[in-house]
Write a protein that holds these residues in place. Structure first.
Motif, PDB file in Angstrom:
ATOM      1  N   CYS A  18      20.444  38.714  26.355  1.00  0.00           N
ATOM      2  CA  CYS A  18      19.343  38.486  27.180  1.00  0.00           C
ATOM      3  C   CYS A  18      19.867  37.428  28.299  1.00  0.00           C
ATOM      4  O   CYS A  18      20.377  36.586  27.943  1.00  0.00           O
ATOM      5  N   ALA A  19      19.887  37.852  29.602  1.00  0.00           N
ATOM      6  CA  ALA A  19      20.527  37.124  30.731  1.00  0.00           C
ATOM      7  C   ALA A  19      19.793  35.592  30.664  1.00  0.00           C
ATOM      8  O   ALA A  19      20.481  34.770  31.188  1.00  0.00           O
ATOM      9  N   GLN A  20      18.496  35.784  30.539  1.00  0.00           N
ATOM     10  CA  GLN A  20      17.596  34.624  30.506  1.00  0.00           C
ATOM     11  C   GLN A  20      17.786  33.600  29.194  1.00  0.00           C
ATOM     12  O   GLN A  20      17.895  34.236  28.032  1.00  0.00           O
ATOM     13  N   PRO A  21      18.442  32.362  29.341  1.00  0.00           N
ATOM     14  CA  PRO A  21      18.458  31.435  28.253  1.00  0.00           C
ATOM     15  C   PRO A  21      17.013  31.331  27.427  1.00  0.00           C
ATOM     16  O   PRO A  21      15.984  31.467  28.184  1.00  0.00           O
ATOM     17  N   GLN A  22      17.299  31.498  26.060  1.00  0.00           N
ATOM     18  CA  GLN A  22      16.162  31.344  25.304  1.00  0.00           C
ATOM     19  C   GLN A  22      16.422  30.733  23.913  1.00  0.00           C
ATOM     20  O   GLN A  22      17.750  30.507  23.638  1.00  0.00           O
ATOM     21  N   ARG A  23      15.468  30.156  23.302  1.00  0.00           N
ATOM     22  CA  ARG A  23      15.681  29.285  22.652  1.00  0.00           C
ATOM     23  C   ARG A  23      14.626  29.306  21.331  1.00  0.00           C
ATOM     24  O   ARG A  23      13.508  29.474  21.661  1.00  0.00           O
ATOM     25  N   ASP A  30      14.507  20.325   4.840  1.00  0.00           N
ATOM     26  CA  ASP A  30      15.203  19.148   5.468  1.00  0.00           C
ATOM     27  C   ASP A  30      15.725  19.665   6.581  1.00  0.00           C
ATOM     28  O   ASP A  30      16.582  18.720   7.135  1.00  0.00           O
ATOM     29  N   PHE A  31      16.036  20.910   6.948  1.00  0.00           N
ATOM     30  CA  PHE A  31      16.762  21.168   7.987  1.00  0.00           C
ATOM     31  C   PHE A  31      16.041  21.742   9.139  1.00  0.00           C
ATOM     32  O   PHE A  31      14.899  22.115   8.983  1.00  0.00           O
ATOM     33  N   ASP A  32      16.580  21.617  10.328  1.00  0.00           N
ATOM     34  CA  ASP A  32      16.234  22.101  11.483  1.00  0.00           C
ATOM     35  C   ASP A  32      17.197  23.129  12.092  1.00  0.00           C
ATOM     36  O   ASP A  32      18.268  22.670  12.259  1.00  0.00           O
ATOM     37  N   LEU A  33      16.542  24.592  12.260  1.00  0.00           N
ATOM     38  CA  LEU A  33      17.534  25.589  12.665  1.00  0.00           C
ATOM     39  C   LEU A  33      17.160  25.841  13.994  1.00  0.00           C
ATOM     40  O   LEU A  33      15.851  26.087  14.477  1.00  0.00           O
ATOM     41  N   THR A  34      18.165  26.079  14.936  1.00  0.00           N
ATOM     42  CA  THR A  34      17.972  26.394  16.306  1.00  0.00           C
ATOM     43  C   THR A  34      18.833  27.412  16.480  1.00  0.00           C
ATOM     44  O   THR A  34      19.891  27.711  16.340  1.00  0.00           O
ATOM     45  N   LEU A  35      18.225  28.581  17.188  1.00  0.00           N
ATOM     46  CA  LEU A  35      18.748  29.858  17.593  1.00  0.00           C
ATOM     47  C   LEU A  35      18.638  29.943  19.060  1.00  0.00           C
ATOM     48  O   LEU A  35      17.542  29.967  19.472  1.00  0.00           O
ATOM     49  N   GLY A  36      19.708  30.508  19.843  1.00  0.00           N
ATOM     50  CA  GLY A  36      19.498  30.523  21.151  1.00  0.00           C
ATOM     51  C   GLY A  36      20.625  31.168  22.146  1.00  0.00           C
ATOM     52  O   GLY A  36      21.609  31.363  21.485  1.00  0.00           O
ATOM     53  N   THR A  37      20.199  31.562  23.358  1.00  0.00           N
ATOM     54  CA  THR A  37      21.293  32.067  24.301  1.00  0.00           C
ATOM     55  C   THR A  37      21.673  30.898  25.105  1.00  0.00           C
ATOM     56  O   THR A  37      22.527  31.339  26.061  1.00  0.00           O
TER      57      THR A  37
END
Length: 238
Positions: A18-23, A30-37
């Motif tokens: 996707c051309a638009q940044p996403q997160r 105990d973990f923080d997971l981040t997925l993103g463009t």
């Protein structure tokens, strides 16, 4: 090492394209997971900012409550004829010493599997409020670079987020441009940002001390060697 890291880096590919940044952010114990463009972390507190190369890109970041983290970033998936697949992986630790001061240490592996090219970067950073001072050493097959970067967040009375970055880069082996050796150069950038109608409006300028043919020696933090202006309007989809 690249073969071991490749399966890990394929995790975020389902959100790439996707051309638009996403997160997307999730808590996993105990973990923080981040997925993103868009890059979820600016490693070494502003020293290393992975840039996207093409329309297909993405990554992930997994951070433990104790401050250590691992992640991957694919700035290019190599789906276009003129582009190459690039897979980057990193690991490090960020430790705040108090509410104002903290430090960070880590390593990044940059790899182009299709042409069997790898380089490794060891980085460190100090944070004071929103200001950062970072240093890094990059090892590649044909050159070793050292970088010192100052990243300042400046107050602005008009409600703008203003950041200034100044970098100095040292080359262990000078790059010859004709008969002129280049063993050091500087780069800089200025960015202005503010919310606007539910989106974010960004204006940035970057430049370096290298010009013309000298840009063949450039390996700094900017997307382009010579003077470059960029205006963008970003609206997150989630």
């Amino acid at each position: 090492m690249t073969r071991l890291l490749t399966p890990l880096l394929l995790l975020p590919l389902f959100i790439i394209g996707c051309a638009q940044p996403q997160r997307m952010e999730r808590e996993l114990g105990d973990f923080d997971l981040t997925l993103g463009t868009s890059p979820s972390r600016s490693m070494a507190q502003g020293l290393i900012q992975p840039a996207r190369i093409g329309a297909f890109h993405g990554g992930f970041d997994l951070t433990h409550a104790d401050g250590w983290y691992v992640g991957g970033w694919a700035p290019s998936m190599g789906v276009r004829d003129e582009s190459l697949l690039e897979l980057n992986a990193y690991a490090g630790v960020f430790q705040p010493l108090d509410e104002r001061f903290g430090y960070e240490l880590g390593v990044i592996q940059y790899s182009l599997p299709e042409i069997d090219v790898e380089r490794h970067q060891f980085y460190s950073g100090l944070t004071l409020n929103d200001h950062q001072l970072g240093a890094a050493v990059t090892y590649a097959a044909d050159r070793t670079d050292g970088t010192l970067l100052l990243d300042l967040a400046l107050a602005n009375p008009f409600g703008l987020d203003l950041r200034v970055k100044l970098g100095t880069h040292l080359l262990e082996q000078p790059v010859m441009i004709g008969t002129r050796p280049i063993d050091a150069f500087e780069d800089w950038s200025l960015s202005l940002s503010r919310p606007w109608n539910g989106a974010r409006l960004d204006l940035s300028y970057s430049g370096t001390s290298l010009q013309g043919a000298g840009c063949a020696a450039y390996s700094g933090q900017n997307a382009y060697c010579q003077d470059f202006w960029k205006l963008s309007l970003v609206h997150a989809l989630f």
